[in-house]
Design an enzyme around this catalytic site. Structure first.
Site, mmCIF file in Angstrom:
data_model
loop_
_atom_site.group_PDB
_atom_site.id
_atom_site.type_symbol
_atom_site.label_atom_id
_atom_site.label_comp_id
_atom_site.label_asym_id
_atom_site.label_seq_id
_atom_site.Cartn_x
_atom_site.Cartn_y
_atom_site.Cartn_z
ATOM 1 C CE LYS A 135 67.890 -89.976 57.046
ATOM 2 N NZ LYS A 135 66.894 -90.419 56.163
ATOM 3 C CE LYS A 215 54.107 -101.902 68.597
ATOM 4 N NZ LYS A 215 53.621 -100.753 68.607
ATOM 5 C CE LYS A 218 54.274 -100.920 56.284
ATOM 6 N NZ LYS A 218 53.504 -100.157 55.158
#
Ligand code: TRP
Length: 346
Positions: A135, A215, A218
């Site tokens: 970035k 997979k 979270k």
């Protein structure tokens, strides 16, 4: 000899080996956590040839989770999940990191034995750094020193209790190697063999696909929490990704993520039967989802009731974890004393 054995001072050969594992309380436990780590470690806890240390790594969580109420809540959720699925606190030492302050002293001692270059190579830190470079940020942008030092705290978790075996998934393998390197560096520097070199045990758990087929994790927001209501569980299972084949089409079970979810809870006979019925054609994904729901819902009935009871009674969880720490601390203190002697602070 006899008196020695009776006094509990077992000779070296008689000491049980130590199995140790920790969970970072950074989210509500989901099916991926259960099948990947929780279920296999509970199975391992039943081997009474070993001594078991299971802990909740709350001080690991705080390098990325800054909401106090969430940390508090997830500690209870992780503990309640372990207990709900049958981890027996009388047979294992179950504690939270917070309650064993010796860990943090050992962490500093180990930090002084850790090459900075070793930490530069840690995956978790490198991933953040690479993201910054991508970035066009400064390479250290937003990276706290806790993330950087994480492997040293994890080494302290393992080495304080002289663990022989630590179950690790792919993402934790490098941390275990580092714990070995750090232990070895200490032993060499001070000319001692105080620290046991821990061995990784490849996690026997499954990698469960999540709602989108990747997979379950979270970070992909594709999880199914373990202890939702049956109604919510059914809704989420119905949302599980499937291909666009029609009910009458024959289907290859192996390529369907939902089949792997089913298999994780089914007997071999049930699994073989579903595989066969899919191959024959005439079975739609909706029907598979209904069967999956019944299977999982039944498997969860008992743990769900136990979980609900525990989570409404945090004082009970606290007392279990405190008792665990009371078992762990005398050992931690005795060992830390030897470490202090070795480095010359006493
Ligand atoms: N790092 C582990 C994780 O992110 C949690 C953990 C902390 C751990 N200390 C440990 C696991 C010691 C095993 C041993 O999941």
């Amino acid at each position: 000899m006899r008196t020695q054995a009776r006094s509990g001072q077992m000779g070296h050969g008689m000491q049980k080996k130590i199995y140790l594992t920790g969970i970072k309380p950074t989210g509500t436990p989901h099916f991926g956590n259960y099948l990947g780590a929780i279920r296999p470690t509970i199975q391992a806890s039943q081997n009474l040839q070993w001594d078991h240390y299971y802990f909740i790594a709350d001080y690991h969580a705080i390098n990325a989770l800054y909401n106090a109420n969430s940390v508090r809540q997830y500690v209870y959720e992780v503990a309640a999940t372990w207990l709900a699925f049958g981890l027996n606190p009388d047979q294992v030492t179950l504690y939270r990191q917070r309650d064993v302050p010796e860990l943090f002293e050992l962490q500093w001692i180990l930090t002084c034995c850790t090459a900075k270059g070793l930490l530069n190579r840690a995956h978790a830190y490198k991933a953040q750094r690479d993201l910054n470079l991508e970035k066009h940020h400064d390479s250290d942008h937003g990276i706290n020193a806790g993330l950087y030092a994480y492997p040293v705290l994890m080494a302290a978790d393992i080495l304080l209790f002289q663990a022989h075996k630590v179950p690790v998934g792919k993402d934790q393998f490098q941390h275990l190697e580092m714990a070995r390197d750090i232990a070895q560096a200490f032993n060499t520097r001070y000319g001692v063999s105080l620290f046991t070199l821990p061995e990784p045990e490849a996690e026997s758990g499954l990698v469960l696909p999540g709602l989108d087929g990747r997979k379950m994790s979270k970070s992909y927001q594709n999880t199914i929490p373990l202890f939702e209501s049956p109604k919510k569980l059914r809704t989420l299972i119905n949302r599980f990704v499937t291909d666009s084949s029609r009910p009458e089409d024959p289907k290859d079970a192996e390529t369907a993520p939902i089949f792997h979810f089913y298999r994780a809870f089914a007997t071999e006979t049930q699994t073989a039967s579903l595989r066969e019925r899919l191959l024959q054609g005439g079975m739609g994904w909706g029907e598979v989802k209904a069967e999956l729901f019944s299977l999982v819902d039944a498997a969860l009935a008992e743990p769900r009731a136990r979980y609900a009871e525990l989570i409404e009674n945090p004082a009970k969880i606290d007392s279990i974890l405190t008792q665990g720490a009371e078992k762990a601390r005398p050992k931690a203190q005795a060992f830390l004393h030897e470490v202090r002697q070795a480095i010359g602070v006493i």
